[in-house]
Design a protein around this motif. Structure first.
Motif, PDB file in Angstrom:
ATOM      1  N   GLU A  44      28.556  36.612  27.488  1.00 13.95           N
ATOM      2  CA  GLU A  44      29.084  37.732  28.067  1.00 13.95           C
ATOM      3  C   GLU A  44      29.634  37.447  29.417  1.00 13.95           C
ATOM      4  N   ILE A  45      28.655  36.581  30.324  1.00 10.45           N
ATOM      5  CA  ILE A  45      29.080  36.651  31.462  1.00 10.45           C
ATOM      6  C   ILE A  45      30.096  35.581  31.684  1.00 10.45           C
ATOM      7  N   GLN A  46      30.247  34.631  31.095  1.00  7.39           N
ATOM      8  CA  GLN A  46      31.333  33.479  30.985  1.00  7.39           C
ATOM      9  C   GLN A  46      32.597  34.333  30.869  1.00  7.39           C
ATOM     10  N   GLU A  47      32.433  35.308  29.881  1.00 10.57           N
ATOM     11  CA  GLU A  47      33.826  36.222  29.574  1.00 10.57           C
ATOM     12  C   GLU A  47      34.230  36.814  30.869  1.00 10.57           C
ATOM     13  N   LEU A  48      33.241  37.466  31.602  1.00 15.46           N
ATOM     14  CA  LEU A  48      33.628  38.210  32.442  1.00 15.46           C
ATOM     15  C   LEU A  48      34.005  37.362  33.652  1.00 15.46           C
ATOM     16  N   TRP A  49      33.478  36.133  33.885  1.00 15.51           N
ATOM     17  CA  TRP A  49      34.146  35.005  34.919  1.00 15.51           C
ATOM     18  C   TRP A  49      35.668  34.827  34.690  1.00 15.51           C
ATOM     19  N   ASN A  50      35.663  34.742  33.267  1.00 16.45           N
ATOM     20  CA  ASN A  50      37.089  34.104  32.763  1.00 16.45           C
ATOM     21  C   ASN A  50      38.252  35.203  32.738  1.00 16.45           C
ATOM     22  N   ASP A  51      37.799  36.444  32.915  1.00 16.55           N
ATOM     23  CA  ASP A  51      38.679  37.526  32.752  1.00 16.55           C
ATOM     24  C   ASP A  51      39.691  38.000  33.904  1.00 16.55           C
ATOM     25  N   ALA A  52      40.881  37.204  33.887  1.00 20.56           N
ATOM     26  CA  ALA A  52      41.535  37.184  35.013  1.00 20.56           C
ATOM     27  C   ALA A  52      42.104  38.762  35.444  1.00 20.56           C
ATOM     28  N   ASP A  53      42.419  39.655  34.729  1.00 21.60           N
ATOM     29  CA  ASP A  53      42.651  41.084  34.891  1.00 21.60           C
ATOM     30  C   ASP A  53      41.572  41.696  35.699  1.00 21.60           C
ATOM     31  N   LEU A  54      40.297  41.276  35.202  1.00 22.21           N
ATOM     32  CA  LEU A  54      39.177  41.904  35.883  1.00 22.21           C
ATOM     33  C   LEU A  54      39.204  41.355  37.416  1.00 22.21           C
ATOM     34  N   GLN A  55      39.171  40.120  37.456  1.00 19.33           N
ATOM     35  CA  GLN A  55      39.309  39.657  38.878  1.00 19.33           C
ATOM     36  C   GLN A  55      40.135  40.206  39.876  1.00 19.33           C
ATOM     37  N   ILE A  56      41.303  40.380  39.399  1.00 15.78           N
ATOM     38  CA  ILE A  56      42.243  40.885  40.471  1.00 15.78           C
ATOM     39  C   ILE A  56      42.211  42.261  40.675  1.00 15.78           C
ATOM     40  N   GLU A  57      41.214  43.243  39.605  1.00 11.39           N
ATOM     41  CA  GLU A  57      41.055  44.535  39.883  1.00 11.39           C
ATOM     42  C   GLU A  57      39.697  44.621  41.067  1.00 11.39           C
ATOM     43  N   VAL A  58      39.052  43.644  40.744  1.00 12.53           N
ATOM     44  CA  VAL A  58      37.827  43.693  41.679  1.00 12.53           C
ATOM     45  C   VAL A  58      38.029  43.239  43.005  1.00 12.53           C
ATOM     46  N   ALA A  59      39.141  42.264  43.373  1.00 14.63           N
ATOM     47  CA  ALA A  59      39.710  41.872  44.476  1.00 14.63           C
ATOM     48  C   ALA A  59      40.320  43.210  45.198  1.00 14.63           C
ATOM     49  N   LYS A  60      40.908  43.876  44.439  1.00 14.30           N
ATOM     50  CA  LYS A  60      41.783  45.306  44.910  1.00 14.30           C
ATOM     51  C   LYS A  60      40.543  46.324  45.463  1.00 14.30           C
ATOM     52  N   LEU A  61      39.595  46.437  44.651  1.00 20.01           N
ATOM     53  CA  LEU A  61      38.542  47.056  44.949  1.00 20.01           C
ATOM     54  C   LEU A  61      37.602  46.694  46.259  1.00 20.01           C
ATOM     55  N   LYS A  62      37.559  45.536  46.467  1.00 15.86           N
ATOM     56  CA  LYS A  62      36.885  44.980  47.541  1.00 15.86           C
ATOM     57  C   LYS A  62      37.864  45.198  48.733  1.00 15.86           C
ATOM     58  N   LEU A  63      39.072  44.866  48.743  1.00 21.07           N
ATOM     59  CA  LEU A  63      39.888  45.445  49.863  1.00 21.07           C
ATOM     60  C   LEU A  63      39.956  46.898  50.372  1.00 21.07           C
ATOM     61  N   ASP A  64      39.747  47.783  49.220  1.00 29.24           N
ATOM     62  CA  ASP A  64      39.456  49.180  49.448  1.00 29.24           C
ATOM     63  C   ASP A  64      38.166  49.244  50.454  1.00 29.24           C
ATOM     64  N   PHE A  65      36.976  48.532  49.867  1.00 25.74           N
ATOM     65  CA  PHE A  65      35.927  48.523  50.720  1.00 25.74           C
ATOM     66  C   PHE A  65      36.067  47.958  52.022  1.00 25.74           C
ATOM     67  N   LEU A  66      36.871  47.048  52.215  1.00 24.67           N
ATOM     68  CA  LEU A  66      37.077  46.531  53.586  1.00 24.67           C
ATOM     69  C   LEU A  66      38.083  47.261  54.487  1.00 24.67           C
ATOM     70  N   SER A  67      38.775  48.186  53.659  1.00 26.07           N
ATOM     71  CA  SER A  67      40.183  48.474  54.629  1.00 26.07           C
ATOM     72  C   SER A  67      40.236  50.035  54.526  1.00 26.07           C
ATOM     73  N   LYS A  68      39.669  50.947  53.730  1.00 25.33           N
ATOM     74  CA  LYS A  68      39.534  52.405  53.640  1.00 25.33           C
ATOM     75  C   LYS A  68      38.718  52.973  54.714  1.00 25.33           C
ATOM     76  N   LYS A  69      38.902  53.492  55.805  1.00 29.21           N
ATOM     77  CA  LYS A  69      38.118  53.955  56.773  1.00 29.21           C
ATOM     78  C   LYS A  69      38.193  55.644  56.569  1.00 29.21           C
ATOM     79  N   GLU A  70      37.682  55.979  55.398  1.00 32.95           N
ATOM     80  CA  GLU A  70      37.763  57.629  55.070  1.00 32.95           C
ATOM     81  C   GLU A  70      36.754  58.373  55.676  1.00 32.95           C
ATOM     82  N   ALA A  71      35.443  58.009  55.893  1.00 27.99           N
ATOM     83  CA  ALA A  71      34.364  58.854  56.153  1.00 27.99           C
ATOM     84  C   ALA A  71      33.175  58.040  56.407  1.00 27.99           C
ATOM     85  N   LEU A  72      32.132  58.621  57.181  1.00 24.95           N
ATOM     86  CA  LEU A  72      30.903  57.853  57.570  1.00 24.95           C
ATOM     87  C   LEU A  72      30.039  57.834  56.060  1.00 24.95           C
ATOM     88  N   LEU A  73      29.892  56.613  55.813  1.00 20.63           N
ATOM     89  CA  LEU A  73      29.066  56.281  54.244  1.00 20.63           C
ATOM     90  C   LEU A  73      27.488  56.298  54.702  1.00 20.63           C
TER      91      LEU A  73
END
Ligand code: ADP
Ligand code: MG
Ligand code: MG
Ligand code: MG
Length: 385
Positions: A197-226
């Motif tokens: 299951e983990i190999q599949e997850l690591w090889n999933d290119a569509d997943l990798q790009i979506e996770v990268a976008k989520l990480k960019l959100d975490f790094l750059s969205k300054k919406e409120a004190l969390l």
């Protein structure tokens, strides 16, 4: 002001530390270290014979869970104390009282909440919490609204960003939530039975790009004190009370992060047990409902031009939940195969645990990839059956 060199307290010195500040001055006290967390010391000091005392939380200059090889700034103690003070102003019912804070010693003295229980433990013991969703929904709405651009001025928002500049603790989240679980990092920790299951997850290119976008959100969205670490181990509860502790990861970031993290940790109860199923589902749905209703109500009372447009707040709320669903996916995956796991799943017998984790991983991937079509928690739960 004289600055004293930092020294970690012991059970003996914790008592004298408090007595020097004037607490329990002429009383015989006892102290135990009760910290079960990964990063800090927590002492309970109380007069012999009495139930209630005071709590001393002290940051260590390294992560307790790993050891001295993982240095960690002491500044997080001041960040936690400052965040808890803000929570005391905004939602006093749901935050512990702070009595003292000592920046040099990275020490905070706070209210003793040992009449309450950590929510994760209570759930594992199958306890019910009828007000939980109402309390958490209100905590989320008020803490996030009043520290967002809808509820505070641009100048005060920038002060928050400055006060809660928290690079070390954000780095932990950036790595452990958004990076390491998605490749063969040595910080990961998982059962051999999950290798395929983990190999599949690591090889999933569509997943990798979506996770990268989520990480960019975490790094750059300054919406409120969390809060930044809002799992069920950061919530103290009884049948009637709910207190949020441990905001040392606080920083100004995407609102969906707090929303998603708490929801993911409630979902772990659904994946690990069936006894409380209906009740947990109700909590998950009601947190979204109470959050949305309270946030809109606050916006109606407090928002100013040009943010006082109904279409805007509706669009933003939808966006917060889309982000939250992505965070839910990341949190589900990282708590299954990353460095830090959850007791809900880890306490299961091996075969059940593997079965549960396979479901969790699959659902996590589904959340991340389909967050824009899932859009809300009702739809999310429909995808679960
Ligand atoms: P960490 O940052 O190391 O995770 P926490 O703030 O989560 O530390 O506290 C660790 C544990 O210490 C909690 O799970 C709880 O058992 C105990 N604890 C923390 N704060 C209090 C408090 N105010 N009253 C009683 N017990 C507390
Ligand atoms: Mg201990
Ligand atoms: Mg903790
Ligand atoms: Mg902590």
């Amino acid at each position: 002001i004289e600055r004293k060199e930092y020294r970690p307290l012991t059970e003996a010195t914790a008592i004298t530390y408090l007595q020097k500040l004037g607490y329990f001055k002429n009383e015989l006290c006892e102290c135990i270290e009760i910290g079960d967390g990964n990063l800090n010391l927590v002492f309970k000091v109380k007069p012999v014979g009495s139930e209630k005392g005071l709590i001393i939380k002290q940051a260590l200059p390294y992560a307790k869970v790993v050891g001295e090889s993982w240095p960690l700034t002491l500044k997080r103690a001041t960040i936690e104390s400052n965040a808890t003070k803000i929570y005391n102003e905004l939602i006093p019912l749901h935050a512990p009282k702070i009595l003292e804070h000592d920046e040099d010693q990275a020490v905070t003295v706070m209210e003793d909440l040992s009449h309450l229980q950590i929510l994760r433990k209570g759930f594992i013991e199958k306890k019910s919490y009828p007000f939980l969703a109402e309390h958490i929904g209100e905590f989320l709405a008020k803490s996030l609204f009043f520290t967002s651009d809808f509820g505070t001025s641009p100048a005060k928002k920038k002060e928050l960003e400055y006060l809660f500049n928290n690079p070390d603790l954000c780095d932990i989240t950036e790595n452990l939530v958004y990076t390491d679980p998605f490749f063969n990092s040595e910080t990961n920790s998982f059962e051999e039975d999950l290798t395929d299951e983990i190999q599949e997850l690591w090889n999933d290119a569509d997943l990798q790009i979506e996770v990268a976008k989520l990480k960019l959100d975490f790094l750059s969205k300054k919406e409120a004190l969390l809060h930044g670490d809002l799992h069920t181990g950061s919530i103290f509860v009884s049948e009637t009370e709910t207190k949020i502790i441990d905001p040392e990861f606080a920083f100004v970031g995407p609102i969906g992060f707090d929303l998603g993290q708490i929801q993911a940790n409630l979902l772990f109860q659904l994946f690990s047990r069936t006894e409380l199923k209906d009740e947990i589902i109700e909590h998950i749905l009601n947190i979204e409902k109470v959050f949305n209703e309270t946030f809109i109500q606050l916006w109606e009372e407090h928002s100013v031009r040009p943010f006082n447009q109904k279409a805007l707040i509706n669009e933003k709320l939808e966006g917060y939940w889309v982000d939250a669903i992505g965070v839910i996916g990341c949190e589900l995956i990282r708590r299954s195969i990353g460095l830090a796991h959850v007791e809900d799943i880890d306490s299961l017998e091996h075969n059940q645990k593997i079965k549960a984790k396979k479901k969790v991983l699959k659902f996590g991937v589904y959340c991340i990839k389909n967050r824009f079509t899932i859009r809300n928690i009702g739809n999310l739960l429909n995808g679960l059956e």
